[in-house]
Design an enzyme around this catalytic site. Structure first.
Site, PDB file in Angstrom:
ATOM      1  N   LYS A 112      69.959 -10.297  23.854  1.00 49.03           N
ATOM      2  CA  LYS A 112      71.320 -10.295  24.772  1.00 49.03           C
ATOM      3  C   LYS A 112      72.238 -11.744  24.535  1.00 49.03           C
ATOM      4  O   LYS A 112      72.355 -12.877  24.899  1.00 49.03           O
ATOM      5  CB  LYS A 112      71.467  -9.519  25.835  1.00 49.03           C
ATOM      6  CG  LYS A 112      71.202  -8.572  26.677  1.00 49.03           C
ATOM      7  CD  LYS A 112      71.347  -8.063  28.207  1.00 49.03           C
ATOM      8  CE  LYS A 112      71.303  -6.074  28.698  1.00 49.03           C
ATOM      9  NZ  LYS A 112      70.944  -6.729  30.055  1.00 49.03           N
ATOM     10  N   HIS A 166      73.977 -18.648  38.331  1.00 49.87           N
ATOM     11  CA  HIS A 166      73.779 -17.136  38.338  1.00 49.87           C
ATOM     12  C   HIS A 166      72.629 -17.277  38.657  1.00 49.87           C
ATOM     13  O   HIS A 166      72.238 -16.209  39.380  1.00 49.87           O
ATOM     14  CB  HIS A 166      73.074 -17.125  36.169  1.00 49.87           C
ATOM     15  CG  HIS A 166      72.957 -15.814  36.331  1.00 49.87           C
ATOM     16  ND1 HIS A 166      72.930 -14.887  36.307  1.00 49.87           N
ATOM     17  CD2 HIS A 166      71.860 -15.842  35.695  1.00 49.87           C
ATOM     18  CE1 HIS A 166      72.905 -13.641  36.023  1.00 49.87           C
ATOM     19  NE2 HIS A 166      71.872 -13.759  35.536  1.00 49.87           N
ATOM     20  N   ARG A 208      78.743 -12.039   9.659  1.00 48.87           N
ATOM     21  CA  ARG A 208      78.773 -10.872   9.799  1.00 48.87           C
ATOM     22  C   ARG A 208      77.183 -11.149  10.319  1.00 48.87           C
ATOM     23  O   ARG A 208      76.249  -9.892  10.586  1.00 48.87           O
ATOM     24  CB  ARG A 208      79.339  -9.575   9.597  1.00 48.87           C
ATOM     25  CG  ARG A 208      80.176  -9.870   8.790  1.00 48.87           C
ATOM     26  CD  ARG A 208      80.910  -8.047   8.114  1.00 48.87           C
ATOM     27  NE  ARG A 208      82.219  -7.425   8.060  1.00 48.87           N
ATOM     28  CZ  ARG A 208      82.477  -8.368   6.954  1.00 48.87           C
ATOM     29  NH1 ARG A 208      82.300  -8.622   5.671  1.00 48.87           N
ATOM     30  NH2 ARG A 208      84.036  -8.368   6.575  1.00 48.87           N
ATOM     31  N   ARG A 262      65.259  -0.825  30.641  1.00 48.88           N
ATOM     32  CA  ARG A 262      65.464  -1.983  30.014  1.00 48.88           C
ATOM     33  C   ARG A 262      66.293  -2.671  31.554  1.00 48.88           C
ATOM     34  O   ARG A 262      66.711  -3.728  31.817  1.00 48.88           O
ATOM     35  CB  ARG A 262      66.808  -2.717  28.831  1.00 48.88           C
ATOM     36  CG  ARG A 262      66.755  -4.074  28.923  1.00 48.88           C
ATOM     37  CD  ARG A 262      66.867  -4.558  27.251  1.00 48.88           C
ATOM     38  NE  ARG A 262      67.452  -5.750  27.127  1.00 48.88           N
ATOM     39  CZ  ARG A 262      67.250  -6.707  26.422  1.00 48.88           C
ATOM     40  NH1 ARG A 262      67.118  -6.431  25.384  1.00 48.88           N
ATOM     41  NH2 ARG A 262      67.962  -7.822  26.268  1.00 48.88           N
ATOM     42  N   HIS A 293      71.758  -7.912  39.712  1.00 54.08           N
ATOM     43  CA  HIS A 293      72.560  -8.795  38.826  1.00 54.08           C
ATOM     44  C   HIS A 293      74.045  -7.869  39.295  1.00 54.08           C
ATOM     45  O   HIS A 293      74.463  -8.521  38.610  1.00 54.08           O
ATOM     46  CB  HIS A 293      72.153  -8.431  37.452  1.00 54.08           C
ATOM     47  CG  HIS A 293      70.875  -9.376  36.739  1.00 54.08           C
ATOM     48  ND1 HIS A 293      69.843  -9.964  37.914  1.00 54.08           N
ATOM     49  CD2 HIS A 293      70.941 -10.568  36.028  1.00 54.08           C
ATOM     50  CE1 HIS A 293      69.437 -10.380  37.099  1.00 54.08           C
ATOM     51  NE2 HIS A 293      69.757 -10.498  36.056  1.00 54.08           N
TER      52      HIS A 293
END
Lengths: 445, 445
Positions: free
Chosen positions: A224, A346, A202, A322, A329
């Site tokens: 992220k 990417h 966790r 943000r 994208h």
């Protein structure tokens, strides 16, 4: 916190759930991030106001950047790192940027918790930098033991199966909550290692050591993390911040040209969405960047990190602002998912997606044609695609974009340019015909 | 924040990283949670001080419990729920406890975000309660659409493969960030649905509707979510809090006896670690609980949730105090992992583990023999095991316990009873021989 200017009402937040707060304002050096809600359309516009602080020098530095050593273009790189702070209260952390930082073992060691470290890297990076990182972690620090897990390289391995290999290794090595995960590699490694660190027991500490332009200017900063699902990019993950990001620009020496260009797509993005001056600098210096001029690269990385850090500090969990970092994208993810992960890098997909977003913005009448041309030109100079692959169909775009994370209650919100260079909007309020026309213009069927 | 009493120094925190703060104190109704660090051994002892508030009635209610309707034993159950608040700042949420709550659709609906809901349940619970929950979510609320995913039942399915079915369904259903996941079932469903909610699109809302005693008194409260790894229980997961927990005690009508008993192991735990008065109440009422007396069950659930809410409010991320909720769990997890997940129910393994922890506490001289006897007696009356299965060996215990989440820098910390009934310690400072002796006493090899 609201005042009215002409046709706009000025507000610090995009919606009641946003993270923007008056407390954030004093932390900004020179710019105040604001949203303008048009009184006519109700649309949310994002831009920034220059704050008047005449006592400060005119050099443009974004929020929270501490210049231990200014590495602007023209100055010689030095061992002292530039530090950009990501300001997130008790989860704040530094980004160290500089040449030779992997030889400064104290930088890395002061962010290690516990006695055990797991370095997560891939088959390409391990032969190049793993020994160096292990040395940086252990030199003069014999109490620390370092394990490693070497994953297959590439976006197509950014999935649950590969992630489980990190957990397997961590458990077999009997790592406990007082351990540290280190991501050594590009964006795929950083995203996977970060999600593993967020989920193992966790949550354990982790450190980012990005080795690609893509990771150094974008993906390693801001917390992220995640993996792909067969039906969409980054659909499973967590917001989880590292202890520090260590950008040793020397690691770019071994980066393939195609990967270098891929990272520049995100550099160009920062200019387009919020930093026109940076975009103009790129227009003047693109050949230097492509030729790997160390000072030009260091400056581009620093300025990109400053932009990213400022946005993340204001809106960590992507309540509004943000999302603007995702210019291109939504279209780009559709290319990556539609083609099969890893076929295009990417940044290549983002470049094509940026051209599509710019095309749509122009069709909506939100930008003038000179911006369309400048975006195409700079991407071509960076040897990046300016259109999606020919195999992409309108239907492929639509089906992947329908599961994009920016869909809210069924409505697809997009980041589109609006106004002068350096300004964008994040909105679901646009003429659907413009989106259809853009898709039709870039797809054969 | 420290004063000295005889041989102990009194402090509000167990270590510098703890979440305990002076701000927490005024929230407590009647007891102040404190740690005593022995000046001799440095060991951390956990206990609570009764606060003297003569103006309050003498009924024992823990932190933040709002009694909308007092359902103490002897009073008739009513449609108005008891509410226990879990106080976690902007992540606070209510636990609703009562009979017939699934018929009060407004209770559930006010915690749903967005227009889409995914109910995660299993093959046992779906035929019993899925329609009722869908009705509670949609009655008078036609804008909400409800999807469901029905997982196989049991601890052996609490793994990554099953978790992926939740993601698959969520993505196929085109759920976006403004959706709500609902966990309908026992602890396994709650843990998996919670982790899926934490990770899907990096976090969406979720609601717990626990249908077992185990989930209603323990696992649905406090935000621990996760899945098992073949080498250990709950090693992959997240701290992620629900929007609310809705405990409709009527769902226990369909609970098998063995499951009922399993849940009582956690009820007994609260008494042993921090609530002697509750333990004594259980000694007086165990037959009522086993006979499913509604008022007795409602009281046991409420008091358990109050204990859990108080501990979680003080130490959400398990810096110290929260670990005490794991009395018997380190031994118990070894049984679950060693036997194969699902062979013994979680509470059955915890019961055996509690007996082992109590045995070890007695060997250390930390408790007197009357407590050993009382623990054995009450577990037997609850038809719970008082020893691990005969196939468990010392080596099996040791290998699983080595990867327990409470290991820190290689040292296994345990929750052990110490002092009068209702007091425990969380410590790595104990004579290793006592642990060896306990393992030897309970294992044939």
């Amino acid at each position: 916190m609201a005042c009215t200017t002409n046709a706009f009402s000025l507000s610090l937040s995009s919606n009641p759930n946003t993270n923007f707060s008056p407390d954030s304002i004093p932390k900004l050096n020179k710019h105040l991030y604001v949203t303008f809600r048009s009184s006519a359309s109700g649309e949310l516009n994002l831009g920034r106001l220059a704050l008047s602080r005449p006592s400060q020098p005119s050099r443009r530095v974004c929020a929270n950047a501490t210049q231990v050593m200014d590495q602007s273009v023209g100055e010689k790189s030095s061992a002292a790192p530039t530090i950009v702070e990501v300001d997130l209260g008790n989860r704040s952390y530094p980004i160290y940027i500089g040449s030779g930082l992997l030889h400064q073992h104290e930088l890395l060691q002061k962010h290690v918790h516990g006695k055990k470290v797991l370095v997560v890297t891939n088959t390409t990076i391990a032969p190049l930098y793993l020994d160096k990182v292990v040395d940086a972690l252990t030199r003069g620090n014999p109490n620390v033991s370092v394990e490693n897990v070497i994953l297959p390289d590439g976006e197509k391995h950014k999935n649950m199966e590969t992630l489980m290999k990190v957990f397997d290794k961590a458990i077999e090595s009997r790592l406990d909550r007082r351990c540290t995960f280190v991501a050594l590699g590009g964006g795929v490694i950083g995203d996977m290692c970060g999600f593993a660190a967020a989920s193992f027991l966790r949550g354990v500490n982790f450190i980012q050591i990005p080795t690609t332009v893509m990771a150094q200017v974008d993906s390693s900063v801001g917390g992220k993390t995640g993996i792909n699902h067969p039906l969409g990019k980054n659909l499973i993950g967590a917001f989880y911040q590292p202890q520090c990001v260590l950008v040793d620009t020397d690691t770019l020496d071994t980066l393939p040209d195609r990967e270098l260009a891929s990272g520049l797509a995100e550099v160009i993005k920062y200019g387009l969405i919020r930093d026109a001056e940076f975009f103009e600098w790129q227009e003047e210096n693109m050949e230097k960047l492509m030729a790997r001029d160390p000072d030009a690269l260091a400056y581009a990385i620093k300025r990109s990190c400053e932009n990213k850090a400022e946005v993340v500090s204001l809106d960590e969990k992507e309540s509004g602002l943000r999302a603007t970092l995702n210019l291109g994208h939504t279209f780009g993810h559709a290319v990556e998912t539609g083609l099969g992960y890893g076929e295009w890098l990417h940044g290549e997909a983002v470049a094509a997606g940026t051209v599509m977003a710019v095309d749509m913005s122009y069709r909506l009448g939100w930008i003038d044609s000179s911006i369309v041309k400048r975006v195409n030109d700079i991407l071509l100079r960076a040897k990046l695609p300016t259109a999606p692959p020919e195999t992409m169909t309108v239907e492929m775009f639509k089906s992947v974009m329908a599961v994009d994370k920016k869909v809210a209650d069924g409505l697809l919100r997009l980041i589109l340019l609006k106004g002068p260079l350096g300004n964008c909007v994040f909105t679901g309020e646009y003429d659907r015909k413009a989106l259809d026309d853009t898709l039709a213009a870039f797809c054969k069927s």
